[in-house]
Design a protein around this motif. Structure first.
Motif, PDB file in Angstrom:
ATOM      1  N   ARG A  64      11.971  62.619  47.383  1.00 49.18           N
ATOM      2  CA  ARG A  64      12.930  62.019  47.555  1.00 49.18           C
ATOM      3  C   ARG A  64      12.964  60.936  47.344  1.00 49.18           C
ATOM      4  N   ASP A  65      12.106  59.966  48.056  1.00 45.75           N
ATOM      5  CA  ASP A  65      12.496  58.971  47.882  1.00 45.75           C
ATOM      6  C   ASP A  65      11.556  57.910  46.993  1.00 45.75           C
ATOM      7  N   ARG A  66      11.724  57.654  46.185  1.00 44.47           N
ATOM      8  CA  ARG A  66      11.408  56.917  45.003  1.00 44.47           C
ATOM      9  C   ARG A  66      10.895  55.004  44.731  1.00 44.47           C
ATOM     10  N   GLU A  67      10.982  54.608  46.287  1.00 44.22           N
ATOM     11  CA  GLU A  67       9.586  53.543  47.076  1.00 44.22           C
ATOM     12  C   GLU A  67       9.152  53.744  47.352  1.00 44.22           C
ATOM     13  N   ARG A  68       8.417  55.018  48.219  1.00 48.18           N
ATOM     14  CA  ARG A  68       7.803  55.394  48.412  1.00 48.18           C
ATOM     15  C   ARG A  68       6.627  55.778  47.517  1.00 48.18           C
ATOM     16  N   LEU A  69       7.348  56.966  46.336  1.00 49.26           N
ATOM     17  CA  LEU A  69       6.800  57.178  45.497  1.00 49.26           C
ATOM     18  C   LEU A  69       5.400  55.986  44.282  1.00 49.26           C
ATOM     19  N   LYS A  70       6.790  55.424  44.449  1.00 48.57           N
ATOM     20  CA  LYS A  70       6.449  54.109  43.829  1.00 48.57           C
ATOM     21  C   LYS A  70       4.966  53.114  44.285  1.00 48.57           C
ATOM     22  N   ARG A  71       5.216  53.067  45.395  1.00 49.04           N
ATOM     23  CA  ARG A  71       4.040  52.718  46.566  1.00 49.04           C
ATOM     24  C   ARG A  71       2.708  53.318  46.138  1.00 49.04           C
ATOM     25  N   ALA A  72       2.904  54.303  46.190  1.00 42.33           N
ATOM     26  CA  ALA A  72       1.477  55.747  46.130  1.00 42.33           C
ATOM     27  C   ALA A  72       0.908  55.753  44.966  1.00 42.33           C
ATOM     28  N   MET A  73       1.346  55.395  43.501  1.00 40.70           N
ATOM     29  CA  MET A  73       2.081  55.808  42.531  1.00 40.70           C
ATOM     30  C   MET A  73       0.758  54.199  42.327  1.00 40.70           C
ATOM     31  N   GLU A  74       0.792  52.674  43.056  1.00 36.93           N
ATOM     32  CA  GLU A  74       0.065  52.067  42.424  1.00 36.93           C
ATOM     33  C   GLU A  74      -1.601  51.995  41.847  1.00 36.93           C
ATOM     34  N   GLY A  75      -1.899  51.587  40.527  1.00 35.59           N
ATOM     35  CA  GLY A  75      -3.549  51.974  40.807  1.00 35.59           C
ATOM     36  C   GLY A  75      -3.923  53.400  39.815  1.00 35.59           C
ATOM     37  N   ILE A  76      -2.484  54.420  40.105  1.00 31.89           N
ATOM     38  CA  ILE A  76      -2.737  55.746  39.464  1.00 31.89           C
ATOM     39  C   ILE A  76      -2.632  55.458  38.306  1.00 31.89           C
TER      40      ILE A  76
END
Length: 334
Positions: A64-76
């Motif tokens: 539900r937290d798009r910004e947290r998803l973006k942070r987690a996807m760095e380099g993915i």
């Protein structure tokens, strides 16, 4: 597939996928388990210790937290979307919670992938998303549509989205077989409807299918496996032949038979080996599939894939054998 993130990574599928990738994929450099439950992450860390599996990372967060998803996807480079709320009765009672996670959360995954360097996305669906009659199925159908449509708005990005849809996963949390195994000890098995059927797939088969989709999808496909069905009465016979069978009635939002491909889907559905592929309705990918892919042919008009009309049904003895193979090697009928 070098840098992978799986949402809902502490669920039944997530743990099986992580185990499979860590054991068989030599190219994996980082495997991120993204989920919101710190206890389940801690328990999973005990099973996969850091010293032995330095590639594995745990990232607390909610889709539900798009910004947290973006942070987690760095380099993915690869994302498996397995996070969802999925209990049918809970969805009927708490509809907005399921919409916020299964629909809006899925859109957050799509947008986060577009905002980062992700190349390949596979989202997990369910048979309940085909011609849904309950809110859970409706939210998963919306999720499917979001991932398929994302291919139309990706622009020039080197990015593809696809979906895999399959039936009940044998042994997953909340599914009928673990429930019956527990209830059999009490001597009575509650059966919703004597004519009820379901598709059946093992966790290993689900993982194999997702990895196959990662390698073979071009973007826009909704893949469906060719798998057997079982009758709920045969599951009861397999687990508790001497138990009392009590008919308790169908739960709200529950079907007698599940469907994975509807007649309306047949116009753009193809057979391809162990799988079907439902392709976008504009026909462009369908034309390419027919021309370019070997052993691919279109299904007949009006075709549907229904658990009650399936050509392949498991017998009670086959169900017992699968329980021993996939759930409990010491299982004995009660």
């Amino acid at each position: 597939m070098k840098q992978v993130l799986i949402t809902g990574g502490t669920g039944s599928f997530g743990k099986a996928f992580v185990s499979n990738v860590l054991e068989t994929c030599e190219t994996i450099e980082r495997l991120v388990v993204f989920s919101r439950d710190e206890l389940k992450q801690w328990e999973m860390q005990q099973h996969f210790p850091e010293k032995r599996y330095p590639q594995l990372r745990f990232f607390l967060g909610d889709i539900r937290d798009r910004e947290r998803l973006k942070r987690a996807m760095e380099g993915i480079d690869t994302v498996i979307h397995a996070a969802a709320l999925k209990q049918v009765p809970a969805a009927e009672y708490n509809p907005i919670e399921f919409i916020n996670t299964n629909v809006l959360g899925s859109e957050n995954v799509v947008q986060a992938c577009m905002d980062t360097e992700v190349k390949n996305v596979v989202a997990l669906s369910t048979d309940k998303a085909a011609a849904p009659i309950n809110l859970y199925g409706a939210t998963k159908l919306c999720s499917d549509k979001l991932f398929i449509a994302a291919n139309n708005i990706k622009g020039s990005r080197d990015l593809k989205f696809s979906v895999v849809r399959y039936g009940n996963v044998m042994g997953s949390r909340g599914s009928v077989i673990p429930f019956f195994l527990k209830k059999a000890k009490e001597g009575t098995l509650p059966i919703t409807d004597a004519s009820m059927t379901r598709f059946n797939i093992s966790l290993d088969q689900g993982v194999e299918m997702v990895r196959w989709a990662l390698l073979n999808a071009e973007g826009g496909e909704l893949f469906v496996p060719k798998i057997p069905s079982y009758k709920i009465t045969d599951v009861a016979e397999a687990i508790g032949p001497n138990c009392k069978k009590e008919i308790v009635g169908v739960r709200p939002g529950e079907k007698i038979h599940e469907e994975m491909i509807t007649r309306s889907d047949s116009a753009t559905t193809v057979r391809m080996g162990k799988y079907f592929a439902i392709l976008p309705s504009d026909g462009k990918l369908l034309e390419r599939y027919i021309k370019e892919k070997e052993n691919t042919n279109k299904v007949q008009e009006g075709f549907s894939y229904n658990s009650g009309e399936n050509e392949d049904f498991l017998t009670p003895e086959e169900i017992r054998r699968l329980i021993k193979q996939n759930i409990d090697k010491d299982f004995e009928p009660v």
